[in-house]
Design an enzyme around this catalytic site. Structure first.
Site, PDB file in Angstrom:
ATOM      1  N   PRO A   1       0.822  -1.208   0.000  1.00 17.03           N
ATOM      2  CG  PRO A   1      -0.035  -1.044   2.173  1.00 17.03           C
ATOM      3  CD  PRO A   1       0.827  -1.904   1.291  1.00 17.03           C
ATOM      4  N   GLY A   2       0.488   2.215  -0.800  1.00 16.79           N
ATOM      5  CA  GLY A   2       1.189   3.493  -0.836  1.00 16.79           C
ATOM      6  C   GLY A   2       0.219   4.601  -0.486  1.00 16.79           C
ATOM      7  NE  ARG A   3      -4.310   6.190  -4.789  1.00 15.90           N
ATOM      8  CZ  ARG A   3      -4.001   7.006  -5.789  1.00 15.90           C
ATOM      9  NH1 ARG A   3      -4.155   8.310  -5.645  1.00 15.90           N
ATOM     10  NH2 ARG A   3      -3.555   6.535  -6.935  1.00 15.90           N
TER      11      ARG A   3
ATOM     12  CE1 TYR B   1      -2.322   9.932 -13.853  1.00 15.85           C
ATOM     13  CE2 TYR B   1      -2.381  11.018 -11.714  1.00 15.85           C
ATOM     14  CZ  TYR B   1      -1.735  10.222 -12.639  1.00 15.85           C
ATOM     15  OH  TYR B   1      -0.507   9.712 -12.314  1.00 15.85           O
TER      16      TYR B   1
ATOM     17  CB  CYS C   1       3.268  30.385 -18.029  1.00 11.56           C
ATOM     18  SG  CYS C   1       3.795  31.850 -17.172  1.00 11.56           S
ATOM     19  CD  GLU C   2       1.602  24.497 -19.262  1.00 11.63           C
ATOM     20  OE1 GLU C   2       0.619  24.053 -19.893  1.00 11.63           O
ATOM     21  OE2 GLU C   2       2.768  24.382 -19.633  1.00 11.63           O
TER      22      GLU C   2
HETATM   23  C1  LIG Z   1       1.826   2.079  -7.521  1.00 11.57           C
HETATM   24  C2  LIG Z   1       2.169   0.754  -6.989  1.00 11.57           C
HETATM   25  C3  LIG Z   1       1.864   0.415  -5.667  1.00 11.57           C
HETATM   26  C4  LIG Z   1       1.119   1.328  -4.735  1.00 11.57           C
HETATM   27  O1  LIG Z   1      -0.168   1.605  -5.148  1.00 11.57           O
HETATM   28  P1  LIG Z   1      -1.162   2.463  -4.229  1.00 11.57           P
HETATM   29  O2  LIG Z   1      -2.354   2.650  -5.091  1.00 11.57           O
HETATM   30  O3  LIG Z   1      -0.467   3.745  -3.930  1.00 11.57           O
HETATM   31  O4  LIG Z   1      -1.431   1.668  -2.994  1.00 11.57           O
HETATM   32  C5  LIG Z   1       2.271  -0.818  -5.213  1.00 11.57           C
HETATM   33  N1  LIG Z   1       2.958  -1.682  -6.002  1.00 11.57           N
HETATM   34  C6  LIG Z   1       3.251  -1.380  -7.276  1.00 11.57           C
HETATM   35  C7  LIG Z   1       3.998  -2.349  -8.092  1.00 11.57           C
HETATM   36  C8  LIG Z   1       2.876  -0.169  -7.818  1.00 11.57           C
HETATM   37  O5  LIG Z   1       3.167   0.120  -9.085  1.00 11.57           O
END
Ligand SMILES: *Cc1c(COP(=O)(O)O)cnc(C)c1O
Length: 427
Positions: free
Chosen positions: A281-283, A324, A351-352
């Site tokens: 998990p990142g987001r 996006y 400037c966009e």
């Molecule tokens: C982007 C990505 C993540 C993280 O995704 P989230 O939507 O931020 O949780 C994890 N693994 C891989 C391989 C990714 O490309």
């Protein structure tokens, strides 16, 4: 308005704007929710890897290290940042669909735990680089199980068109498995998939688990190889606007529960041993932990068309609307108790014409000097920021128990010209 016990007006006064603000407690809570669920419901047979690309800076690795989780990196630069923070290399997984020779060499020299292979040429190169160092590198294969998920919908794709992974349905993943098993300096531990991002539908993850396990069972039958590791990637959705579900940190347990139940069920069906589980998990770890503070510098009303509030940031600190059309929620942080009365666009200073943070923010009638907070900007903002128009990438502060400290210092004009060179003949 407060974040992590710190007053936003006070933060803006102390640190200036634009400013990224992160709530340390929220980040730690999310990391714990994921790892605790694996510990409690999967016998600790797994490790959460923070997806660095969501927010990469040394302090983030320091937090992940102290929470005893791992990290995934997708470039030499992310790996270097982790190493600078003293992050344990064996808990790092490296991704990328075109890892450069220098990045693979660097990963081997650091002792990165796992490298996820995504092409034949990469397997050849990594095998050779590992041989030169007298090493055997643990690897996973990136597979594409034919499930693609976005927010509330997922699609099962029969002929997957993706720059990532090998299709499990076409035979490509099996052929590549056979190839990697033949490499002396690569130790194949299992498989990785990542089905998308900003996903709210549990069933998407369940379906991906089912497809992955069916594939692993097939490989066990045909090649006699039983995978020990299954990395399910990331993708758990977060709240940006009221079109999204608002999930409290503990609510994310339910995603893991569903995923873990699918792993148990699938392994029983196919007679597989339970794999070591990775999630990335990142987001969801850092997104809702962060906000961006801006100051309103100009207001332009085009009668009958639109009202623009021009802020001191823009696409250089948050390119997601330009890229996006991503939606955000904003509030006036110095007047957070006032009811919203009008819909405005937040315009950046680049400037966009397309340099907007969004066009549909519901705010009280703003004045020049008001403080705008854009919410849920912790992920994919700083990490995607640029110096476009030679604007400064904003500083970031980390708030804990009401007090804030820099985790990314402000840039200076000298930073902007640091790598510039005027050839002699032009002087
Ligand atoms: C982007 C990505 C993540 C993280 O995704 P989230 O939507 O931020 O949780 C994890 N693994 C891989 C391989 C990714 O490309």
């Amino acid at each position: 308005m407060e974040l992590g016990g710190a007053d936003c007006v006070e933060l803006a006064r102390t640190f200036g704007t634009p400013l990224y603000v992160f709530d340390e407690a929220y980040i730690r809570r999310m990391m714990r929710v994921y790892q605790d669920t694996i510990d409690a419901e999967y016998g600790g047979n797994g490790l959460v890897l923070f997806a660095s690309k969501a927010f990469c800076c040394e302090a983030m690795y320091a937090i992940a290290k102290s929470e005893a989780i791992g990290a995934d990196v997708v470039s030499g630069g992310e790996l270097y940042t982790a190493m600078q923070a003293g992050f344990p290399a064996e808990r790092i997984t490296m991704h990328g669909n075109n890892k450069l020779p220098r990045e693979l060499s660097y990963a081997l020299d650091c002792g990165v735990g796992t490298i996820v292979l995504d092409e034949y040429s990469e397997a050849d190169l990594l095998d050779e680089l590992a041989a030169q160092r007298g090493k055997v590198q643990t690897v996973l294969i990136r597979i594409n199980p034919g499930v693609e998920a976005h927010t509330h919908a997922y699609v099962q794709t029969a002929t997957p068109d993706s720059k990532f992974g090998f299709s499990t349905q076409s035979g490509a993943a099996e052929a590549f498995t056979r190839y990697v098993l033949g490499k002396k300096h690569l130790r194949l531990a299992g498989y990785h998939c990542h089905i998308g991002s900003q996903i709210f539908e549990k069933q998407s993850f369940v379906l991906a688990v089912q497809k992955d396990l069916a594939f692993m069972a097939q490989i066990k039958r045909t090649l006699g190889f039983e995978a020990e590791v299954l990395n399910m990637g990331g993708g758990f959705g977060i709240w940006y606007t009221d079109e999204d579900a608002k999930i409290p940190p503990e609510g994310y347990r339910e995603y893991l529960r569903a995923l873990i139940a699918a792993v148990h069920a699938g392994c029983e069906t196919y007679g597989l041993k339970l794999p070591f589980l990775n999630l990335e998990p990142g987001r969801s770890i850092v997104g809702e932990a962060g906000i961006t503070l801006y100051t309103v510098g100009a207001i332009k009303e085009i009668p009958g068309i639109r009202k623009y509030l021009a802020i001191d940031g823009g696409m250089f600190d948050n390119p997601r609307f330009a890229l996006y059309q991503s939606k955000y929620t904003a509030v006036l942080a110095n007047r957070a108790d006032e009811a919203p009365t009008e819909i405005v666009a937040l315009a950046g200073k680049c400037c966009e014409s397309g340099d907007l943070i969004g066009t549909q923010f519901n705010l009280p009638k703003a004045q020049i000097g008001d403080l705008v907070a854009v919410l849920s900007t912790g992920a994919y903002n700083y990490s995607m920021a640029s110096n476009y128009n030679r604007n400064f990438i904003p500083a970031a502060v980390l708030v804990k128990d009401g007090s804030a400290e820099y985790i990314v210092k402000p840039q200076t004009y000298e930073d902007l010209v640091r790598n510039d060179v005027i050839p002699e003949r032009l002087k």
